[in-house]
Every structure is written in C-alpha cells, then in structure tokens.
Design a protein around this motif. Structure first.
Motif, PDB file in Angstrom:
ATOM      1  N   ILE A 140       0.849  -1.204   0.000  1.00  0.00           N
ATOM      2  CA  ILE A 140       0.000   0.000   0.000  1.00  0.00           C
ATOM      3  C   ILE A 140       0.882   1.251   0.000  1.00  0.00           C
ATOM      4  O   ILE A 140       0.617   2.226  -0.704  1.00  0.00           O
ATOM      5  N   GLN A 141       1.970   1.178   0.778  1.00  0.00           N
ATOM      6  CA  GLN A 141       2.952   2.263   0.803  1.00  0.00           C
ATOM      7  C   GLN A 141       3.482   2.580  -0.588  1.00  0.00           C
ATOM      8  O   GLN A 141       3.586   3.729  -0.987  1.00  0.00           O
ATOM      9  N   MET A 200      -9.844   8.948   3.023  1.00  0.00           N
ATOM     10  CA  MET A 200      -9.808   7.488   2.991  1.00  0.00           C
ATOM     11  C   MET A 200     -10.738   6.900   4.047  1.00  0.00           C
ATOM     12  O   MET A 200     -11.465   5.941   3.793  1.00  0.00           O
ATOM     13  N   THR A 201     -10.715   7.496   5.251  1.00  0.00           N
ATOM     14  CA  THR A 201     -11.552   6.984   6.337  1.00  0.00           C
ATOM     15  C   THR A 201     -13.026   7.154   5.992  1.00  0.00           C
ATOM     16  O   THR A 201     -13.844   6.278   6.275  1.00  0.00           O
ATOM     17  N   ILE A 207      -6.524  -1.061   6.186  1.00  0.00           N
ATOM     18  CA  ILE A 207      -5.435  -1.742   5.494  1.00  0.00           C
ATOM     19  C   ILE A 207      -5.885  -3.114   4.993  1.00  0.00           C
ATOM     20  O   ILE A 207      -5.599  -3.503   3.867  1.00  0.00           O
ATOM     21  N   GLN A 208      -6.611  -3.830   5.856  1.00  0.00           N
ATOM     22  CA  GLN A 208      -7.008  -5.194   5.495  1.00  0.00           C
ATOM     23  C   GLN A 208      -8.044  -5.204   4.376  1.00  0.00           C
ATOM     24  O   GLN A 208      -8.078  -6.103   3.556  1.00  0.00           O
ATOM     25  N   ARG A 209      -8.894  -4.174   4.370  1.00  0.00           N
ATOM     26  CA  ARG A 209      -9.988  -4.189   3.393  1.00  0.00           C
ATOM     27  C   ARG A 209      -9.604  -3.598   2.041  1.00  0.00           C
ATOM     28  O   ARG A 209     -10.355  -3.731   1.087  1.00  0.00           O
TER      29      ARG A 209
END
Lengths: 240, 321
Positions: A140-141, A200-201, A207-209
């Motif tokens: 993701i980074q 994003m929130t 992260i998992q989704r």
C-alpha cells in the motif's frame, strides 16, 4: 505510461517479476571478462521491446541516467588493471575488457528493469508483490508513494521556478531561505496526508480491506515463466 | 551512493536482500500500524516528499557548489526510525524500478546502506546529541556518521562481489572523504528543515518511539572489532572438515571428475560470497592486518548478528503486545 500498451500482449506481472529478477541474477553472475558471453543475453530485452512496442526514446533517457555512475567506476578500472589477456587470437589490455563488461552488464540490468516497469502497471505489480507474501502495508505504501511522487514533483518545480524568477542571479537557493521553502513544502505535505487520511476513512478504508487485484497465474503463464528462467539458467550453466 | 546491479555478485545481493527483509519485518512489527493507521498516508506522502525535495538545490555556504537533501535522517526525525526505514525502502524500490537509480539486485544493499545506518545508528545518535548541543551540530554529526558507515558498506559490498578491481585502501580513502562532505551537506539540509518545522509546528518533530540500543551498539562494536581485526590473526590451518578430508583422502580437497562436477564447481566459485573466507581480489594487507580476512570477518559478524537479533527481537515484541 504502462497502461497505454495493448492488452493482448500482457504477460502476468508475477511472471515478469520472477523473469526479470532471474535475468538480472544471471547477468550479475558472469565474471569480469565475460563480455562476449553477455551478448546473447541482450536478446531478452530486445525481444520484449519489439513484442511490447515499447518507446525507445523513453528507454534511452532512463538508460542515459544510469550511465554516469558506472562510467566513473569503469574508468577507475583503467588505472588499476595492467595485465594483458588473450581475447580470441589477440592479446589485449584486460582493463578495456573489464570496462566493456561492466558497461554491458549495467545496460542489460537497467534494460530488464525498464522493460518490467514499462510492461507492468504499478497496480498489477502491487498484486504480484502481494502474492509473493510481501506485507500488505509495504505494498500500500508503494502505491501511495508512487501516486504522490508526480504530484509533488510538480509542486517542487513550481517552488523552484518561483524562487528563480524572483532571484534571477542565483544559481541555487540560499540555505537560510531553502530551509523555510522546503519546510513549507513539508507542511503542505503533512496537511495533504491529513486530508488523504480523512478522505480514505470517510470512504471506509482499512489496510485489510483495501482491494488490490491479484491476477490468477494460469498454467500457460506458469509454463512460460519456467521455460524462460530455465533458458537463462541453462545458458549460465553451459557458458562458464 | 546508489549501487548498480553490475557491481554486485548474486551472493552479496541476495544476502543483503535477506538482511534488509529481516530489518523491514522487525520494523513492521515494531511499528504496529494497525494501532496507528494514520501514519500510513503520512509515510506515503513523505516518501513522495523526499523525491520532490531532492529536486530543490541549495547553495552550500562558503563554496561555489550546491547540494540537495538525501532524506534518510529527516524521515527518521519526523517519523521515527521504524516508519522511516520502511518509507526509505519503498522510495528506493521506486527509484530502482522507475528511475534506474540503483539496481533491483542491489536493492537490498541500497536499503541497508542508505536506510539502516541512518535510521538505526545515526538517528539514535541525533536524539542523544540534540539534548546537549544545538540542532545544527547534532544533525551534521549524525548525518556524517550515517553516511560514513553507508559508504564503508558500499566499499565492503563492492569488494566482496569481486566484479571490479579496486584496491581496498584506495577505494576507502576515496569514498570516506567524499561522503564526509556529502554528510555535512545532508546534515545542514536536515537541520534547516527540522528547525523550521520545530518553529512552526513543534508537535511534528517529536516521534514517539525510538530504539534503545546502547547494549546492542556496544556488543556490535565489540563483535566488529573481533571479526575485523582478530580474524586476520587467526589460524590459517585447515578447518575440521578439510582436515578430515586430508586424513582420509590424502589430499585437502577432493578432485571432481565429471563435466557436470566441473561446471557446478565453477558456478559455485563464481557465486561464492567469501571463497575461503577471503576476498577474491585478495592479497591486500596493511602491516600484519590481512584486509581480505578482516573484511570477511566484519561481514560474517554482520550476517550472524542480524540472524541472531531477529528472533530475539520478535520474541521481545510478542511479550510487549
């Protein structure tokens, strides 16, 4: 850039990653005088460039950027090696052969990496890295950093241009001003990170989704990968 | 200081990939991003910031030249060492893949040389110094230390790879002073940005977690000393296995016969990291100090130390959570 290529030539990103890494490994494993042995290996990047119809101009600019460093190291060899060796039927100075080999190795390794980046979109590469069990966070980074590089490069260019227009006689920015200039860029970066996170929130990010598409590795692609890396390895074992 | 693939042997490249993967997985565990998810976009944009900031040159006071930010120490000062290490690794991966700056095989070497020393040695030093002296001196010293270690690492990795003929002493005497100058520039740039941030947003420049590494540091130095200096004095007698082959077969090394044997043997020779625990170019010595063996010793210590520290650190992490 890599999104522009035609879909029908797609090679699976995982295959590309494995093949590229094996190729560079094989190129790097040749000894310092193996200039002639390296020549057949140039077939792979050339074939890829032809099949994928990659932009020669773009590849040339990347290749040129990688040359100064290797030239300096290669040139140092001219001072340290004084032996002569036999090359076919001629007796030549070993230092030129070492120089040529270094140069050839650099070109082949950079070409292979460039072919990988030009044929594989970053999102697909991310999927391939995930299937290699690289931690999700790092992948993701990679996507986030890559996404923002071009945005910030534009911003940095504007900053520099604004300074140069106001101080036309300066070749570079004074350190006292530079601190606050780059500092401001940094503060803007922080604010942007905050906004990115909030956005994003709000869209339900975790992260998992986070969805990163992992393409299936079909039998055909698997065979292609094994045959290609097999050829590299066999060539390496035969030509020593 | 970005190394190219052409300078690296596969063995050195893969060993350094392993070392980097170890440090990265330790940093990932330590960072515990699930608890602080907000750091994720910050790491992403700061990685991109490093790219952008490298474009903006500044005039170096007192000289006619200009320099730019490297970024390792600045990232550590803003994010803490663990997040900084991971961010740098991603930045270097992008540089290797998209800008041909440093190779894919040399990626492990580059992350270690540019990331490990700045985040885990220079940054703790910076934290300690900043309490006693001003920010300029602290960041210049820390940047110099980080870059000197990185530059020395480049020398060792290049020589161990045996792809170029460079005398150890000459190469070291060239690399260290050049990186002394670069370190001073890097330190000034870092201090300029950090002091600006401290003035405007003081809460940003104090990351929460730092490694406690006094013990690890002392042990590491001791091990390096032993590996580097005493290994060259150590006995050159054959080791156990070679000795037993000598006794049973009457010769130190068994002769290989078939063509396949020859091919594999030559492949192994060309891939070997430390053939007979010495540099392939070999031969260099300063007085009684055998440089080849010393460097092999130092590398050996690094590899063993990393291999040993990872499980210990993981265990510690499990206890903490």
């Amino acid at each position: 850039m890599s999104n522009m290529k035609e879909q029908r030539h797609d090679v699976h990103p995982l295959s590309m990653l494995i093949i590229t890494f094996t190729y560079i490994l094989v190129v790097a494993s040749f000894h310092t005088y193996a200039f002639i042995e390296l020549i057949p290996l140039s077939l792979y990047p050339i074939a890829m460039i032809v099949v994928h119809r990659l932009s020669i101009r773009h590849i040339k600019s990347i290749l040129l950027a990688s040359l100064p460093f290797i030239t300096v190291i290669g040139a140092s060899q001219l001072f340290f090696i004084h032996e002569h060796i036999s090359f076919f039927h001629w007796r030549i100075e070993a230092r030129w052969l070492v120089f040529a080999t270094l140069f050839a190795k650099n070109i082949l390794a950079v070409l292979a990496a460039t072919v990988l980046f030009l044929t594989t979109p970053i999102e697909q590469l991310a999927g391939a890295l995930l299937s290699l069990r690289i931690p999700r966070l790092l992948v993701i980074q990679l996507l986030l950093t890559y996404r923002y590089i071009f945005l910030f490069l534009e911003e940095a260019k504007r900053l520099r241009q604004a300074y140069m227009l106001r101080a036309p006689n300066h070749r570079a920015i004074q350190l006292s001003v530079w601190g606050s200039l780059v500092g401001h860029l940094l503060l803007r970066t922080f604010e942007r990170a905050e906004r990115v996170y909030e956005a994003m929130t709000l869209r339900g990010f975790s992260i998992q989704r986070m969805h990163i598409k992992i393409k299936r590795w079909t039998m055909k692609e698997m065979i292609y990968t094994y045959v290609t890396i097999g050829l590299f390895i066999v060539y390496r074992l035969v030509v020593i | 200081m970005h190394m190219a693939d052409a300078l690296i042997s596969p063995a050195v490249g893969i060993a350094m990939w392993g070392a980097t993967a170890g440090v990265a997985s330790y940093s990932l565990k330590k960072l515990n991003i699930e608890a602080d998810e907000k750091k994720l976009p910050l790491m992403g944009v700061l990685g991109a910031f490093v790219f952008a900031a490298q474009m903006i040159n500044f005039a170096i006071p007192g000289t006619g030249s200009s320099g730019h930010l490297g970024g390792g120490l600045l990232l550590a000062a803003l994010l803490g060492p663990y997040a900084a290490f991971l961010t740098l690794a991603v930045v270097l991966f992008i540089q290797a893949l998209f800008f041909a700056d440093g190779g894919l095989l040399a990626f492990g070497c580059n992350v270690f040389n540019l990331g490990f020393y700045t985040c885990f040695i220079a940054y703790p030093l910076y934290k300690r110094l900043i309490r006693r002296t001003n920010i300029w001196l602290a960041s210049i010293i820390a940047a110099v230390v980080g870059l000197q270690l990185g530059a020395f690492s480049v020398v060792v990795q290049t020589l161990l790879s045996g792809k170029v003929e460079l005398p150890f002493t000459t190469f070291t005497l060239f690399m260290q002073p050049v990186h002394l100058a670069i370190g001073i520039v890097e330190g000034m740039a870092t201090a300029a940005v950090v002091s600006f941030v401290m003035k405007t947003k003081p809460e940003l420049s104090t990351p929460a977690n730092t490694p406690t590494n006094r013990l690890i540091g002392t042990l590491g130095l001791l091990a390096l000393l032993i590996g580097g200096i005493f290994s060259s004095v150590a006995s050159s007698k054959p080791d156990g296995l070679e000795w037993s082959i000598l006794r049973t077969a009457g010769t130190e090394e068994l002769h290989t016969t078939t063509a396949l044997h020859h091919a594999l043997e030559r492949l192994q020779q060309s891939l070997a990291l430390l053939p007979d625990y010495n540099l392939r170019s070999g031969g260099a010595s300063i007085g009684w100090l055998d440089v080849g063996t010393s460097v092999s010793g130092i590398i050996g210590v690094f590899v063993v130390a990393i291999a040993m520290l990872i499980p210990y650190m993981m265990k510690k992490w499990r206890k903490e959570t």
